[in-house]
Design an enzyme around this catalytic site. Structure first.
Site, PDB file in Angstrom:
ATOM      1  N   THR A 337       0.829  -1.201   0.000  1.00  0.00           N
ATOM      2  CA  THR A 337       0.000   0.000   0.000  1.00  0.00           C
ATOM      3  C   THR A 337       0.867   1.255   0.000  1.00  0.00           C
ATOM      4  O   THR A 337       2.082   1.210   0.204  1.00  0.00           O
ATOM      5  CB  THR A 337      -0.923   0.038   1.228  1.00  0.00           C
ATOM      6  OG1 THR A 337      -0.129   0.280   2.406  1.00  0.00           O
ATOM      7  CG2 THR A 337      -1.693  -1.262   1.383  1.00  0.00           C
ATOM      8  N   CYS A 338       0.206   2.408  -0.175  1.00  0.00           N
ATOM      9  CA  CYS A 338       0.926   3.673  -0.218  1.00  0.00           C
ATOM     10  C   CYS A 338       1.135   4.271   1.165  1.00  0.00           C
ATOM     11  O   CYS A 338       1.656   5.386   1.286  1.00  0.00           O
ATOM     12  CB  CYS A 338       0.180   4.670  -1.112  1.00  0.00           C
ATOM     13  SG  CYS A 338      -1.487   5.059  -0.542  1.00  0.00           S
TER      14      CYS A 338
END
Length: 388
Positions: A337-338
């Site tokens: 994920t970011c």
């Protein structure tokens, strides 16, 4: 962080031969099913269940569905004849899909809405857990249809997760609550407790058993309807350090304490972690890599918001395995994920990996997939079954 910081001592298993049978097996599974994966070994679950049965021969085992509510796992527990510890309508629906009778369940969530009580009764559940007078009063309309266990709090500093902080009455409140229930026309059938998750030893179990024994005997001395059920909860440990856990030795003090109870009492346990943790293995792929600030960074296709969510919610650290050998470097393993919190392992010493390499997480059956999220709308790891 700087490269000369202390290296993380979490378990990391390094295969000296990248093409060994284990590595080839995981590569084949990824070739067939894609990545990431959770591989559920049904035979391991069977072995764990039978080992705990042998260690606690007088105790009926009710699998804690919350640990990993997957249909394939429910199917194996059903085959083994185990019961089910449920705490929500969703868990009931999962069992309904397998045509499992509510009579094989105990509803252990102490706080319930009226609709949840009615749904559970419709499902066929008859044993409910409460820990206060407000919850007893909710059961008054259904008092002829329910059997009630009163949950008692026993705090344990040694447990990884304290499950008596949020629920459970104090031991000194038990007698009055039993009297209150009697006034309401509700029969308290027995007591329950949960000394916490991932216990390091059985001393708190023994303390709780002995105290509940005392309380039940004192109440039964004058009660019209005696208490005769004791639910000893869970807390049986998973082997996150891969040192080998002798469950028979762990349970020996528990067996000794239970042997002091009247032989006609019904004994229940709610194992989750011990049963399912070693039965599931995570397989992830290195999707990207970089070198920043003296660290080798590796970005996986699964992480903290997915199968490794237990590192946040369950305080667990999982043994890791890679199929590379050679010089070790300070490394960081990150999820897909970011979000910068999505880091599986920091400052860990490991050989250099390449994009496409696999990273294996062991002991990952309990409170991993169960607590995953859908952040960034990244797909879940696919669960596949072997040795079914």
């Amino acid at each position: 962080m700087l490269p000369n910081e202390k290296i993380d001592q979490r378990p990391l298993l390094i295969n000296a031969e990248p093409d060994n049978a284990s590595a080839e097996f995981y590569r084949q599974q990824v070739a067939i099913h894609g990545s990431p994966l959770l591989i559920f070994n049904a035979q391991v679950l069977r072995n764990q269940f039978k080992a705990l049965q042998s260690a606690l021969p007088e105790v009926d085992l009710y699998y804690a569905v919350k640990a990993h509510p997957d249909p394939e796992i429910i199917h194996v527990i059903d085959q083994l004849g185990g019961g089910f510890d449920i705490a929500s309508a969703g868990e009931m629906n999962l069992l309904l899909a397998h045509k499992i009778s509510g009579r094989r369940t105990i509803h252990t969530h102490p706080i319930k809405k009226d609709q949840e009580i009615r749904d559970a009764l419709r499902f066929g559940a008859t044993t409910f857990v409460v820990d206060n007078l407000h919850e007893l009063k909710k059961l008054v309309p259904y008092r002829s249809r329910v059997g009630v266990l009163l949950r008692v709090s026993f705090r344990s500093a040694a447990a990884m997760v304290d499950l008596s902080k949020k629920f459970g009455c104090a031991p000194e409140e038990v007698e009055q609550l039993v009297k209150d229930a009697d006034d309401l026309g509700i029969h308290i059938k027995g007591l329950s407790f949960h000394v916490g998750s991932q216990c390091t030893d059985a001393s708190k179990h023994v303390e709780a058993i002995e105290k509940c024994h005392q309380l039940m005997q004192e109440i039964n001395a004058t009660a019209n309807k005696p208490l005769s059920i004791l639910d000893i909860g869970g807390g049986f440990p998973a082997d996150y350090e891969l040192q080998g856990i002798d469950i028979n030795a762990f349970c020996a003090p528990i067996r000794a304490a239970l042997a002091q109870l009247p032989q006609d009492w019904h004994l229940i346990a709610e194992p989750g972690r011990y049963l399912i943790a070693p039965a599931v293995t995570s397989v992830t792929t290195v999707a990207g890599k970089s070198k920043r600030n003296g660290y080798h960074w590796y970005y996986l296709d699964d992480g903290i918001y997915g199968s490794y969510s237990g590192q946040l919610f369950d305080h667990a650290i999982y043994p890791l395995e890679v199929f590379r050998d050679g010089e070790h470097y300070p490394s960081i393993i990150a999820g897909p994920t970011c979000d910068s919190i999505d880091v599986v392992a920091e400052n860990i010493s490991m050989p250099e990996l390449e994009i496409g390499d696999l990273l294996i997480g062991h002991q990952m059956g309990a409170y991993t997939a169960a607590t995953k999220t859908r952040f960034n709308s990244i797909p879940d790891a696919k669960l596949i079954v072997i040795n079914d």
